[in-house]
Design an enzyme around this catalytic site. Structure first.
Site, PDB file in Angstrom:
ATOM      1  N   GLU A   9     -13.113 148.150  74.072  1.00 53.47           N
ATOM      2  CA  GLU A   9     -13.121 146.821  74.675  1.00 53.47           C
ATOM      3  C   GLU A   9     -14.262 146.754  75.691  1.00 53.47           C
ATOM      4  O   GLU A   9     -14.355 147.569  76.595  1.00 53.47           O
ATOM      5  CB  GLU A   9     -11.780 146.573  75.377  1.00 53.47           C
ATOM      6  CG  GLU A   9     -11.682 145.188  75.942  1.00 53.47           C
ATOM      7  CD  GLU A   9     -10.307 144.891  76.529  1.00 53.47           C
ATOM      8  OE1 GLU A   9      -9.856 145.619  77.418  1.00 53.47           O
ATOM      9  OE2 GLU A   9      -9.686 143.906  76.085  1.00 53.47           O
ATOM     10  N   GLU A  41       0.707 144.454  78.826  1.00 61.12           N
ATOM     11  CA  GLU A  41      -0.275 143.658  78.081  1.00 61.12           C
ATOM     12  C   GLU A  41      -1.624 144.309  78.360  1.00 61.12           C
ATOM     13  O   GLU A  41      -2.139 144.209  79.466  1.00 61.12           O
ATOM     14  CB  GLU A  41      -0.292 142.207  78.580  1.00 61.12           C
ATOM     15  CG  GLU A  41       1.004 141.450  78.371  1.00 61.12           C
ATOM     16  CD  GLU A  41       1.266 141.113  76.912  1.00 61.12           C
ATOM     17  OE1 GLU A  41       0.326 141.185  76.096  1.00 61.12           O
ATOM     18  OE2 GLU A  41       2.420 140.799  76.596  1.00 61.12           O
ATOM     19  N   GLY A  89      -4.932 148.441  93.842  1.00 63.27           N
ATOM     20  CA  GLY A  89      -4.089 148.913  92.744  1.00 63.27           C
ATOM     21  C   GLY A  89      -3.561 150.311  92.987  1.00 63.27           C
ATOM     22  O   GLY A  89      -2.385 150.592  92.758  1.00 63.27           O
ATOM     23  N   LYS A 116       1.848 141.827  92.719  1.00 59.88           N
ATOM     24  CA  LYS A 116       0.643 142.479  93.259  1.00 59.88           C
ATOM     25  C   LYS A 116      -0.504 141.991  92.372  1.00 59.88           C
ATOM     26  O   LYS A 116      -0.692 142.461  91.257  1.00 59.88           O
ATOM     27  CB  LYS A 116       0.799 144.005  93.161  1.00 59.88           C
ATOM     28  CG  LYS A 116      -0.015 144.800  94.176  1.00 59.88           C
ATOM     29  CD  LYS A 116      -1.498 144.520  94.199  1.00 59.88           C
ATOM     30  CE  LYS A 116      -2.247 145.240  93.110  1.00 59.88           C
ATOM     31  NZ  LYS A 116      -3.703 144.884  93.115  1.00 59.88           N
ATOM     32  N   CYS A 154      -8.659 139.321  77.004  1.00 60.00           N
ATOM     33  CA  CYS A 154      -8.174 140.494  76.270  1.00 60.00           C
ATOM     34  C   CYS A 154      -8.022 140.188  74.781  1.00 60.00           C
ATOM     35  O   CYS A 154      -8.159 141.074  73.954  1.00 60.00           O
ATOM     36  CB  CYS A 154      -6.869 140.984  76.863  1.00 60.00           C
ATOM     37  SG  CYS A 154      -5.743 139.661  77.269  1.00 60.00           S
TER      38      CYS A 154
HETATM   39  P1  NAD Z   1      -6.897 147.472  86.011  1.00 63.54           P
HETATM   40  O1  NAD Z   1      -5.963 147.925  84.985  1.00 63.54           O
HETATM   41  O2  NAD Z   1      -7.538 148.505  86.875  1.00 63.54           O
HETATM   42  O3  NAD Z   1      -6.171 146.446  87.019  1.00 63.54           O
HETATM   43  C1  NAD Z   1      -5.123 145.559  86.644  1.00 63.54           C
HETATM   44  C2  NAD Z   1      -4.127 145.470  87.788  1.00 63.54           C
HETATM   45  O4  NAD Z   1      -3.524 146.752  87.990  1.00 63.54           O
HETATM   46  C3  NAD Z   1      -4.736 145.096  89.147  1.00 63.54           C
HETATM   47  O5  NAD Z   1      -3.834 144.306  89.877  1.00 63.54           O
HETATM   48  C4  NAD Z   1      -4.921 146.436  89.814  1.00 63.54           C
HETATM   49  O6  NAD Z   1      -4.965 146.351  91.207  1.00 63.54           O
HETATM   50  C5  NAD Z   1      -3.688 147.173  89.340  1.00 63.54           C
HETATM   51  N1  NAD Z   1      -3.774 148.632  89.367  1.00 63.54           N
HETATM   52  C6  NAD Z   1      -4.882 149.409  89.265  1.00 63.54           C
HETATM   53  N2  NAD Z   1      -4.566 150.695  89.343  1.00 63.54           N
HETATM   54  C7  NAD Z   1      -3.232 150.769  89.486  1.00 63.54           C
HETATM   55  C8  NAD Z   1      -2.306 151.837  89.602  1.00 63.54           C
HETATM   56  N3  NAD Z   1      -2.681 153.108  89.595  1.00 63.54           N
HETATM   57  N4  NAD Z   1      -0.991 151.539  89.719  1.00 63.54           N
HETATM   58  C9  NAD Z   1      -0.568 150.266  89.719  1.00 63.54           C
HETATM   59  N5  NAD Z   1      -1.400 149.215  89.617  1.00 63.54           N
HETATM   60  C10 NAD Z   1      -2.719 149.451  89.502  1.00 63.54           C
HETATM   61  O7  NAD Z   1      -7.964 146.598  85.328  1.00 63.54           O
HETATM   62  P2  NAD Z   1      -9.368 146.130  85.925  1.00 63.54           P
HETATM   63  O8  NAD Z   1     -10.064 147.200  86.687  1.00 63.54           O
HETATM   64  O9  NAD Z   1      -9.122 144.871  86.618  1.00 63.54           O
HETATM   65  O10 NAD Z   1     -10.144 145.889  84.585  1.00 63.54           O
HETATM   66  C11 NAD Z   1     -10.616 147.010  83.854  1.00 63.54           C
HETATM   67  C12 NAD Z   1     -10.522 146.753  82.378  1.00 63.54           C
HETATM   68  O11 NAD Z   1      -9.179 146.383  82.031  1.00 63.54           O
HETATM   69  C13 NAD Z   1     -11.348 145.616  81.873  1.00 63.54           C
HETATM   70  O12 NAD Z   1     -12.659 145.928  81.679  1.00 63.54           O
HETATM   71  C14 NAD Z   1     -10.620 145.284  80.590  1.00 63.54           C
HETATM   72  O13 NAD Z   1     -11.012 146.142  79.574  1.00 63.54           O
HETATM   73  C15 NAD Z   1      -9.190 145.542  80.923  1.00 63.54           C
HETATM   74  N6  NAD Z   1      -8.489 144.306  81.250  1.00 63.54           N
HETATM   75  C16 NAD Z   1      -7.600 143.819  80.383  1.00 63.54           C
HETATM   76  C17 NAD Z   1      -6.935 142.645  80.673  1.00 63.54           C
HETATM   77  C18 NAD Z   1      -5.935 142.068  79.772  1.00 63.54           C
HETATM   78  O14 NAD Z   1      -5.603 140.907  79.940  1.00 63.54           O
HETATM   79  N7  NAD Z   1      -5.389 142.787  78.835  1.00 63.54           N
HETATM   80  C19 NAD Z   1      -7.187 141.987  81.861  1.00 63.54           C
HETATM   81  C20 NAD Z   1      -8.099 142.516  82.753  1.00 63.54           C
HETATM   82  C21 NAD Z   1      -8.720 143.694  82.435  1.00 63.54           C
END
Ligand code: NAD
Length: 463
Positions: free
Chosen positions: A371, A245, A203, A170, A279
């Site tokens: 972050e 991660e 998500g 996903k 990240c």
């Molecule tokens: P997020 O955690 O919301 O999304 C990451 C993934 O999880 C996406 O595929 C999303 O659709 C999915 N997701 C969201 N809610 C979910 C749920 N309840 N259950 C299962 N899956 C779910 O992250 P984001 O909104 O894309 O980014 C927000 C913040 O996350 C960024 O500002 C940053 O701080 C952090 N981030 C970290 C990394 C990393 O590599 N560690 C990468 C992207 C974002």
């Protein structure tokens, strides 16, 4: 941009159960470039069932044959490199050079590394009177973010396939086109039906359904700490394996013996790359008091080279831009000195943020702790090495970091850092080295043999 109006399940592109779609927006010009299906729990269930059905066959496929399929996948990705880079530029906004080198070249190398590991890993070892078998964990749910669209997918799917697991991906809402290209590559590479499945969607709908699915054996998630925590709790409740991660607030520690100009320039480049959406970015620069102003001036000059719309791409979407601007405003409000950049939009169109450097940042400030995920660097002052160490370790995160200075001193310092990766004097990124977090940066490791181990479970036979 070409997009499939279907999901890739059981070896074919199939319409989703419902007709909802997600728009894909080019963050550089704010135009809608495609729509992809918003998969639901029903689609996730079909994908998990396909992965489950394909598991016995793939798990029993000799590692050398799995390696050959992964090598074929690597070759297809390499043959389609230009298309991949253009897609990442279109949906993430990455400047073309970065898209080609990092967003395309790196995941191709990682895929290649797992073709090799699948062929060479000892899946069986002798321990005294036992034979220990490394067996695939089972059906893997991969939930990925948008910041490195292809790398995040390959860093999960390639080791899972090498281990003999089957997968359901996903991908992030913002970057589903790269994921669709990956699915095409899997198909072209001749992986058996059901071994890899793709469900695009929200998500909170598709991601949540996948994380909760009882027939998933392992959830590998990369993204925000907030969602990671919930997925960890879900996995704990169901007693299933989980790899997380999450975020970071990594320290770039410049020791008094360092080549200051090089340390500052590399540190700024590290943050500005990918518009700060990394990240592991070294977003806190730690500088000895006696060289502080010199470092601040060098940092401002280095940041100025990142012209928005040229070397510096946009942020992925409007919400992320607002979030980053909010942090910049908070930095100013809490008393940090804005050296360059700021919250004002540098261009009329596109989700751009100016390269921003803050000086006089103290450890309790929000911009020293949270972050930001944008092109923002916080420069902190330290008095002595113990102080630097306290600052370096003084956040809830521990994903990466850097130390500059006399090598012996730098290594001694790095050993005391609570973090998963440290680059000494600009050491290069190594796609075979374990990558992952201490503390709230996560659970588990990706890449190389350590990444493969996440997808294996062991069985001991005694003789
Ligand atoms: P997020 O955690 O919301 O999304 C990451 C993934 O999880 C996406 O595929 C999303 O659709 C999915 N997701 C969201 N809610 C979910 C749920 N309840 N259950 C299962 N899956 C779910 O992250 P984001 O909104 O894309 O980014 C927000 C913040 O996350 C960024 O500002 C940053 O701080 C952090 N981030 C970290 C990394 C990393 O590599 N560690 C990468 C992207 C974002």
């Amino acid at each position: 941009m070409k997009a499939h109006d279907a999901l890739y399940i059981d070896g074919e592109w199939r319409p989703a159960a419902t007709t909802g779609t997600i728009p894909v927006i080019n963050p550089a010009d704010e135009q809608v470039i495609a729509h992809v299906p918003a998969g639901t729990a029903e689609d996730v269930d079909a994908a998990v069932r396909a992965a489950r059905a394909a598991l016995p066959g793939w798990a029993a496929t000799p590692p050398a044959d799995r390696a050959a399929r992964i090598a074929a996948l690597r070759d297809v990705l390499a043959a389609r490199a230009d298309e991949i880079a253009a897609t990442v530029t279109a949906e993430l906004g990455a400047p073309p050079k970065l898209a080609a080198a990092v967003h395309t070249g790196l995941p191709i190398a990682v895929a290649g590394s797992y073709a090799e590991l699948a062929a060479t890993h000892p899946f069986e070892e002798k321990v005294g009177n036992s034979t220990v078998l490394s067996e695939p964990v089972g059906v893997v749910a991969a939930i990925t973010p948008w910041n490195y669209p292809l790398h995040q997918i390959v860093a999960k799917v390639a080791p899972a396939l090498a281990a003999g697991c089957t997968t359901v991906l996903k991908p992030a809402e913002d970057t589903p086109l790269t994921a669709q290209l990956f699915a095409e590559a899997v198909h072209e590479a001749g992986l058996p039906a059901g071994v890899f499945n793709l469900v695009t969607g929200l998500g909170t709908v598709a991601g949540q359904a996948l994380a909760e699915h009882p027939d998933v054996d392992l959830i590998s998630f990369t993204g925000s700490t907030a969602v990671g925590r919930r997925i960890g709790a879900l996995a704990g409740g169901a007693v299933k394996r989980v790899a997380l991660e999450l975020g970071g607030k990594s320290a770039n520690v410049i020791l008094p013996s360092a080549d200051l100009a090089r340390a500052v320039a590399t540190g700024i480049a590290n943050v500005m790359s990918n518009a700060g959406q990394t990240c592991s970015a070294w977003t806190r620069m730690l500088v000895p008091a006696e060289r502080y102003e010199e470092a601040v001036a060098l940092a401002a000059a280095a940041a100025a080279k990142y012209v928005p719309g040229e070397r510096l791409g946009p942020l992925v979407n409007a919400a992320q831009r607002e979030r980053v601007r909010g942090y910049i405003e908070k930095g100013v409000a809490e008393g940090a000195r804005l050296v360059t950049g700021g919250p004002r939009a540098p261009l009329a169109t596109g989700y751009y943020v100016s390269p921003t450097v803050f000086a006089d940042v103290t450890p309790e400030m929000t911009i020293a702790q949270e972050e930001i995920f944008g092109p923002v660097v916080s420069i902190l002052r330290y008095e002595d090495v113990e102080h630097a160490l306290a600052l370096a370790n003084g956040t809830v995160y521990g994903l990466a970091g850097a130390v500059w200075g006399d090598e012996e001193e730098a290594v001694a310092f790095a050993r005391r850092m609570e973090t998963g990766q440290v680059d000494i004097n600009g050491g290069r990124f190594n796609p075979l080295a374990p990558f992952g977090g201490y503390k709230q940066s996560g659970v588990g490791r990706e890449l190389g043999a350590h990444g493969l181990a996440e997808y294996l479970q062991t069985k001991s036979l005694q003789f």
